[in-house]
Scaffold this motif. Sequence first.
Motif, PDB file in Angstrom:
ATOM      1  N   GLY A 110      -1.673   7.278  -0.506  1.00 17.88           N
ATOM      2  CA  GLY A 110      -0.543   7.042  -0.074  1.00 17.88           C
ATOM      3  C   GLY A 110      -0.511   6.412   1.382  1.00 17.88           C
ATOM      4  O   GLY A 110       0.407   5.381   1.658  1.00 17.88           O
ATOM      5  N   ILE A 111      -1.312   7.049   2.277  1.00 18.71           N
ATOM      6  CA  ILE A 111      -1.554   6.415   3.390  1.00 18.71           C
ATOM      7  C   ILE A 111      -2.153   5.113   3.640  1.00 18.71           C
ATOM      8  O   ILE A 111      -1.610   4.288   4.464  1.00 18.71           O
ATOM      9  N   ASN A 112      -2.829   4.863   2.571  1.00 15.44           N
ATOM     10  CA  ASN A 112      -3.355   3.457   2.479  1.00 15.44           C
ATOM     11  C   ASN A 112      -2.277   2.370   1.992  1.00 15.44           C
ATOM     12  O   ASN A 112      -2.287   1.259   2.706  1.00 15.44           O
ATOM     13  N   THR A 113      -1.503   2.759   1.280  1.00 20.77           N
ATOM     14  CA  THR A 113      -0.167   1.893   0.957  1.00 20.77           C
ATOM     15  C   THR A 113       0.625   1.445   1.749  1.00 20.77           C
ATOM     16  O   THR A 113       0.964   0.625   2.123  1.00 20.77           O
ATOM     17  N   ILE A 114       0.902   2.548   2.456  1.00 14.84           N
ATOM     18  CA  ILE A 114       1.810   2.582   3.769  1.00 14.84           C
ATOM     19  C   ILE A 114       1.165   1.613   4.965  1.00 14.84           C
ATOM     20  O   ILE A 114       1.781   0.594   5.460  1.00 14.84           O
TER      21      ILE A 114
END
Length: 715
Positions: free
Chosen positions: A357-361
């Motif tokens: 998730g943090i990577n996508t953001i």
Amino acid sequence: MMHGFLDAFLVPAILAILRGAQPPYRDGGGRGPTPGLHGPTQLDCFEQYGGMRGQIMADITNINRERYYHLFTQKPYRPTPVLVINPLYKCWNDQYQTVFDSITSKIGPTQMFASFHGPHAKAVGEMADILIENIDTTDPSNSKAIEFFYYIKQRGDIHPQLFVNALPSALVATGSSLIGEPTPPLVEMFPSRFMPNLVQVPGIRPAEQSLRGSNKTCVKVNERWGSTKTNGIENRLCPIPRRGELFYFFHHDLMARYASERMANGFKDYFVEGIKPIVNYELKQGFDSNLRDGVSNLNWVNRVNSTFLNKTSLPADLYKKLEKHIILWRRVNEITQTDKVLDGNNDTVPLMPKPDGINTIGELFEASEWSINSYFYGDEGWHNTAHDILGSVLMEKDQEKRDEWGVLSDVATAVRDIYFYRIHNEVNNMFMRYKDKILKPYELTQGDYPFVVPGIVTKSIQVQGDTYHHVNNLTTLWRNKDMVLNGGLDIKPNKPGHELHLSVCLKHLDHEEFTYTIELENQGTKDRRVFVRLYMAPRYNLDRKRFNLTEQYRLFFTMDAFPIMLTPGVNTIHRKSQDSTVTNPWFTLTSELPPRSSLENIGKTCPCGYPHHLLLPKGSDDNLGVYDLVALVTDGADYNGQPTDLCASSYMHCSRLDGNREYPDVRPMGWPFDRRPSDDLSQADLDKLVQQVPNMAKTTVTIVHDDVVPKEHVI
């Protein structure tokens, strides 16, 4: 930024290009370089004229580091006629002329380059694509690649910074063996981007103003000359693992360090206000860099106090960007609050799986080639657009006449401006909103990535300075560094044979080296590999009261992380500060190289890492510099790096440059201080957490500053 994730890394000097100009973004989700960019496939020019190499290119079959290194030294005095008479170069002219016309329509060879400006960033992407086409990874001599690079340099119409920005992405995408080969440092390639008043007036060479052997006062310039970070470089053929997460981690670490230094210097607003550029936003603080660009011979635009973002201060096209900018911010912020994202098919989907998730953001907030939906979240991203807008304040409004930019428009100059940190604190804030709202706090023994690791006890940690030998008391100080800079791609000599030499004395922050002593107990009966993480954070607020964990966790920054083997029982570990996996030592200048015959024996070096002389925050003269130093030890399986990795010595901000590009630490970056503490610990101080985690220990360290200014001297 920032710094996305320069992750695959490159030429030493190039990497210093922080969060560099992003290649152009295409339809949401990222597709890599556009197929057929240059029309129908043509016969490879290098193969076609290969039989003539011995006649038209000296030693092309014996390319070595020497030739590659000097790609990045002084540019030719005038365009070379070899472009006309050399059949190979003529073939490349015919093959790529349409692309070069497109590139030079966006940025000319003598204009001011601004890596965050959209057209310039797109030109970088186009250049990266044609470089990729001419890197032959089956040829260990890199003959074709280096000859093509020389062809680009000798054309005379390609901006030198455009090439230097594009090359990292090309090397990463192809996995070229040129990654890590020696090159001059960025300050030697483009000295005018770092040294104030270097370019005085047209027609006067800096060498005539600053002769070797004269008395000169040391200048305090951008102390992060050596800072090479893995943000901005991307693989244009396939995504780099956890690149977006590293975009978060670097910013979080940077802002924690910056806040710590502001606190030690008595600033009450130690976490600077995160900026969200909107119409009529007031930029209260003005700024003048005193820099003059060596390529264009133009000054970087200054900013007066109390400048408002509106139609008066911004060109029309940038004002339109400003109006849309808050919309981009709201769209990204909605992700952090709902845990849902609009994908490339315009479907609202969960931001899953959680580790990504943090990577996508990060990929869309920057944005990178691999944004999940660059159309909806911005093909230049909130972060890059913020740099572009704030770097365009008070510039020429007529696009036909526009030729100067503010320092926030380029990665090499942006760090000078206070609003660099305000932009990046908002980047950090966005990630922390997601982690605080969506992700559960880590638990002691349950859940994902718990604190406690059975069978390991961290009994104690202390640190001792190598100079003054004080236990848990360290010193920062000022030093002078003498440098002789040869050449410069941004400053053209008056005539051939008159190379440019700059003698520079740099006053910079430094610290005494020190040694950690850590006592660890392996409670098992066999040898066990473990992974040691070291963190530091201010202990007290400005009122001299202890921080609770809710206040302190955002202030922790990484000092080191390394694997080690433990024998059964108690082990005493000694670890030198010089071995930190966060930092890299000072770069090597051309004037410091060994004799020419030894250049090829230098070997590859990691071109990435936080400057080692800035490992410690500046100490305080009034005892505000008191820090908690934490050692947290987990199982060795958490670390999957190898000693042979190119950036094994500074992987934390760099990941890997070669081979398996998975980030070496399998736990979330910044663990465990990347998430808010649990409710039962939120108002407690650090001591309570340490008492409940056997594999965790802490000590209190005081950092003082010796403010004696080094004497001026002759260089």
